[in-house]
Design an enzyme around this catalytic site. Structure first.
Site: not given
Ligand code: P71
Length: 468
Positions: A68, A120-121, A210, A253, A377, A440
């Site tokens: 832990y 970013f969303t 980011d 990623k 998107r 979305f």
């Molecule tokens: C992608 C995602 C995953 C996603 C998130 C929200 C809506 C649709 C798909 C996530 C990102 C990203 C950037 C630049 C932060 C996050 C959040 N991308 N910054 O592209 O691309 O990270 O998903 O690990 O929480 O499909 P998280």
């Protein structure tokens, strides 16, 4: 480029019948997020958590220390982050948005401003939930799908300076995103980042990256920014991170892990507050919502993300799919970015007004045609409340890393080309359900006219054998 790996473990996939696809998309409310993955043949929804892990990552997972507190795996991860990027403090989180949440809670006071390249969303949502105000300072080329400008991830320095002057003491932090996701995955240049850093310093404001997809940003810098051709990706990653005060990473990623994120910081006091908050929301600072074996896989994945042949192969796969689609006349965003090919739905389905969700409709049609899952998107993702939206209207074909072969990509291109032939028959949609946050993900739709019969079981598709 020939893949710098070979395949050792496989996951069977199969194309559901045309009738099943039509039924599945209707059940899913014409939202590709709501499809079951078993109903999907080729899954280009996202590159997030969908990459193949390496044998080295799997081997390291066996050594996960699940203590832990004080986990050996945490210290391995901390060392990997420090070596790769040079940040002093490393706080793991369950994924990128966990790190964004901590950062926003610490740095954003109600009414404060976060200037950023596009949005970013999840990043924007966390800033706004903390009472902050998001201000776009991206270069205009970022929102222009036909501009060939290579650094659409750049920040517009004049716009930034105006925001900083007007609101000097109300800036929470400047956010600079690598391989700008919503623009098409294009990089920033090191020169631009350095100029942003100079302004951040002059105004005493933190600059937070980011850093999701930093490795591909580094490759684009090497290939397209003068003066960096001889630098290794490791050197470039250190240089980029060294220009910032901290970063959030979605490690799902380019770090090749199914789950994981990081908050990395240089400031001792901000890091102390992050460790205070991480125990409330994520877990003890030595795991932040991750298992010991997750942290081991991440430590190895961070090193692999700076292996140039691996990153180059990935970016070239995206370019290959882009070229196939261009050959078929499909309008796409150029230049091609890191992780995906983005179809420009405004040009693909010009007969559908933006209020009828053209990219959402196109993503549904592409699924019906060949079982290929993509992501909207456009206005569904980008519109904020009732604010008017006339921004990009794109469908993203995102490549998981080290997962699909050239044959898969050729199938995808053929499938999209068929949809392009029948494009005038694709109907607009109306939204029947919209959740309050990040709509979305779970919004539902109905077509305004019947979906055309795109789903032919052509011979090449019928050959695919059901394995289960
Ligand atoms: C992608 C995602 C995953 C996603 C998130 C929200 C809506 C649709 C798909 C996530 C990102 C990203 C950037 C630049 C932060 C996050 C959040 N991308 N910054 O592209 O691309 O990270 O998903 O690990 O929480 O499909 P998280």
């Amino acid at each position: 480029m020939v893949p710098p790996f070979k395949i050792k473990v496989v996951e069977p996939i199969a194309l559901p019948s045309a009738a099943q696809r039509r039924e599945a998309i209707e059940q899913a409310g014409y939202n590709t997020f709501l499809l079951r993955s078993e109903d999907v043949f080729i899954d280009l929804l996202t590159d997030s958590g969908t990459s193949a892990v390496s044998q080295e990552q799997r081997a390291a997972m066996e050594l996960g220390d699940e203590a832990y507190a004080g986990s050996r795996s945490f210290f391995n991860l901390e060392r990997a982050v420090r070596e790769a990027y040079g940040y002093r403090h490393v706080i793991p989180a369950h994924q990128g948005r966990g790190a964004e949440h901590l950062l926003a809670q610490i740095l954003v006071e109600p009414g404060q401003i976060v200037p950023s390249n596009l949005y970013f969303t999840t990043s924007r949502e966390h800033v706004e939930l903390a009472g902050g105000v998001w201000v776009d300072v991206s270069v205009p080329e970022a929102s222009d799908p036909v501009s060939r400008f290579p650094f659409k991830g750049n920040i517009d320095l004049a716009k930034l300076e105006n925001v900083l002057r007007a609101a000097d003491d109300r800036i929470a932090f400047i956010r600079h995103e690598a391989c700008l996701n919503m623009a098409g995955g294009q990089p920033f240049s090191i020169a631009n980042l350095a100029a942003v850093q100079a302004r951040a310093r002059a105004h005493g404001v933190p600059l937070i990256l980011d850093a999701t997809r930093l490795s591909e940003n580094a490759l684009f810098v090497k290939d397209h920014e003068r003066g960096y051709a001889r630098h290794s990706l490791a050197e470039l990653a250190r240089t980029i991170a060294g220009l910032s005060d901290g970063a959030i990473f979605s490690s799902k990623k380019d770090h090749f892990v199914p789950i994981g994120g990081l908050l990395a910081l240089n400031d001792d006091e901000v890091a102390r507050r992050a460790r205070e908050l991480v125990v409330v929301y994520e877990g003890f600072p030595h795991y932040g919502g991750l298992a010991g074996h997750d942290m081991e896989a991440l430590a190895v994945g961070i090193r692999e993300s700076l292996h140039e042949p691996t990153v180059r192969h990935y970016v070239e796969q995206v370019a290959y799919l882009g070229a196939l689609l261009q050959d078929a006349g499909v309008p796409i965003v150029l230049p091609l970015g890191a992780h995906a090919v983005f179809i420009d739905a405004r040009r693909f389905t010009p007969h559908i007004p933006q209020q009828q969700f053209p990219a959402q409709a196109l993503a549904a049609a592409i699924y019906v045609a060949g079982g290929v899952r993509t992501m909207e998107r456009g206005i569904v993702s980008g519109q904020h409340g009732d604010e008017p939206y006339d921004g990009l209207e794109l469908v993203r074909l995102t490549l998981p890393r080290r997962v699909y072969t050239a044959e898969h990509l050729e199938y995808v291109a053929r499938s999209v080309a068929e949809v392009y032939e029948a494009r005038s028959e694709i109907p607009g949609l109306r939204m029947t359900y919209a959740p309050e946050h990040l709509r979305f993900f779970q919004a539902r739709f109905k077509p305004l006219a019947p979906m055309p019969n795109l789903a032919q079981d052509e011979p090449a598709k019928r050959e695919i054998v059901e394995t289960r």
